[in-house]
Design a protein around this motif. Structure first.
Motif, PDB file in Angstrom:
ATOM      1  N   LEU A  47       0.819  -1.217   0.000  1.00  0.00           N
ATOM      2  CA  LEU A  47       0.000   0.000   0.000  1.00  0.00           C
ATOM      3  C   LEU A  47       0.851   1.264   0.000  1.00  0.00           C
ATOM      4  O   LEU A  47       0.463   2.286  -0.566  1.00  0.00           O
ATOM      5  N   GLY A  48       1.988   1.210   0.658  1.00  0.00           N
ATOM      6  CA  GLY A  48       2.873   2.355   0.749  1.00  0.00           C
ATOM      7  C   GLY A  48       4.276   1.887   1.082  1.00  0.00           C
ATOM      8  O   GLY A  48       4.475   0.746   1.508  1.00  0.00           O
ATOM      9  N   PHE A  49       5.242   2.779   0.872  1.00  0.00           N
ATOM     10  CA  PHE A  49       6.628   2.397   1.121  1.00  0.00           C
ATOM     11  C   PHE A  49       7.449   3.649   1.403  1.00  0.00           C
ATOM     12  O   PHE A  49       7.360   4.634   0.681  1.00  0.00           O
ATOM     13  N   TYR A  50       8.250   3.589   2.464  1.00  0.00           N
ATOM     14  CA  TYR A  50       9.144   4.692   2.831  1.00  0.00           C
ATOM     15  C   TYR A  50      10.566   4.320   2.440  1.00  0.00           C
ATOM     16  O   TYR A  50      11.048   3.233   2.764  1.00  0.00           O
ATOM     17  N   ALA A  75      -3.476   1.790  -6.979  1.00  0.00           N
ATOM     18  CA  ALA A  75      -4.233   0.600  -7.376  1.00  0.00           C
ATOM     19  C   ALA A  75      -4.342  -0.409  -6.233  1.00  0.00           C
ATOM     20  O   ALA A  75      -5.398  -1.027  -6.049  1.00  0.00           O
ATOM     21  N   ALA A  76      -3.282  -0.573  -5.467  1.00  0.00           N
ATOM     22  CA  ALA A  76      -3.326  -1.512  -4.340  1.00  0.00           C
ATOM     23  C   ALA A  76      -4.335  -1.055  -3.295  1.00  0.00           C
ATOM     24  O   ALA A  76      -5.078  -1.872  -2.740  1.00  0.00           O
ATOM     25  N   LEU A  77      -4.384   0.248  -3.038  1.00  0.00           N
ATOM     26  CA  LEU A  77      -5.359   0.778  -2.090  1.00  0.00           C
ATOM     27  C   LEU A  77      -6.780   0.643  -2.631  1.00  0.00           C
ATOM     28  O   LEU A  77      -7.699   0.243  -1.912  1.00  0.00           O
ATOM     29  N   HIS A  89     -10.165   6.542   4.150  1.00  0.00           N
ATOM     30  CA  HIS A  89      -9.646   6.044   5.424  1.00  0.00           C
ATOM     31  C   HIS A  89      -8.343   5.277   5.221  1.00  0.00           C
ATOM     32  O   HIS A  89      -7.354   5.495   5.937  1.00  0.00           O
ATOM     33  N   GLU A  90      -8.321   4.371   4.241  1.00  0.00           N
ATOM     34  CA  GLU A  90      -7.126   3.557   4.000  1.00  0.00           C
ATOM     35  C   GLU A  90      -5.958   4.406   3.503  1.00  0.00           C
ATOM     36  O   GLU A  90      -4.804   4.137   3.843  1.00  0.00           O
ATOM     37  N   VAL A  91      -6.243   5.424   2.701  1.00  0.00           N
ATOM     38  CA  VAL A  91      -5.184   6.339   2.267  1.00  0.00           C
ATOM     39  C   VAL A  91      -4.600   7.049   3.481  1.00  0.00           C
ATOM     40  O   VAL A  91      -3.380   7.148   3.632  1.00  0.00           O
TER      41      VAL A  91
END
Length: 116
Positions: A47-50, A75-77, A89-91
């Motif tokens: 969903l995300g990556f740092y 797209a994954a979200l 909310h998920e974002v």
């Protein structure tokens, strides 16, 4: 179950999530770039990556580096959501989760705090 929005709408959801960061933290969020991409090339469900050096690991001479980067994967979200409310909310959770990594907060603690 996927709920899709335009790129512009998704960007505004990311902006809303960033705007919800308390000022006390936002004031310390520097030299970091937030980028929206469709998917992570290696891990399609991510969903995300740092990418960077967390503040807690920086030394006094941490200069001359490229900005840290937070990737948010649209797209994954969207794949995990069935409404715009859920997507927003998920974002927000994903943005907060990755920003927390910038501040040096680890996965276990994020789950304890409800941002896992």
């Amino acid at each position: 179950m996927a709920y899709s929005v335009s790129e512009e709408r998704f960007d505004s959801l990311v902006d809303d999530a960033l705007a919800s960061i308390p000022d006390a933290l936002a004031d310390h969020l520097g030299n970091v770039v937030i980028l929206v991409r469709e998917r992570n090339e290696e891990h399609h469900d991510l969903l995300g990556f740092y990418v960077g050096v967390p503040l807690t690991e920086r030394t006094h001479d941490h200069t001359g580096y490229l900005p840290d980067t937070i990737f948010i994967y649209k797209a994954a979200l969207e794949d995990m959501c069935f409404s715009e409310e859920q997507l927003a909310h998920e974002v927000k959770v994903t943005v907060m989760h990755e920003v927390a990594h910038y501040f040096g907060i680890e996965e276990d603690r994020l789950h304890e705090l409800g941002w896992g």
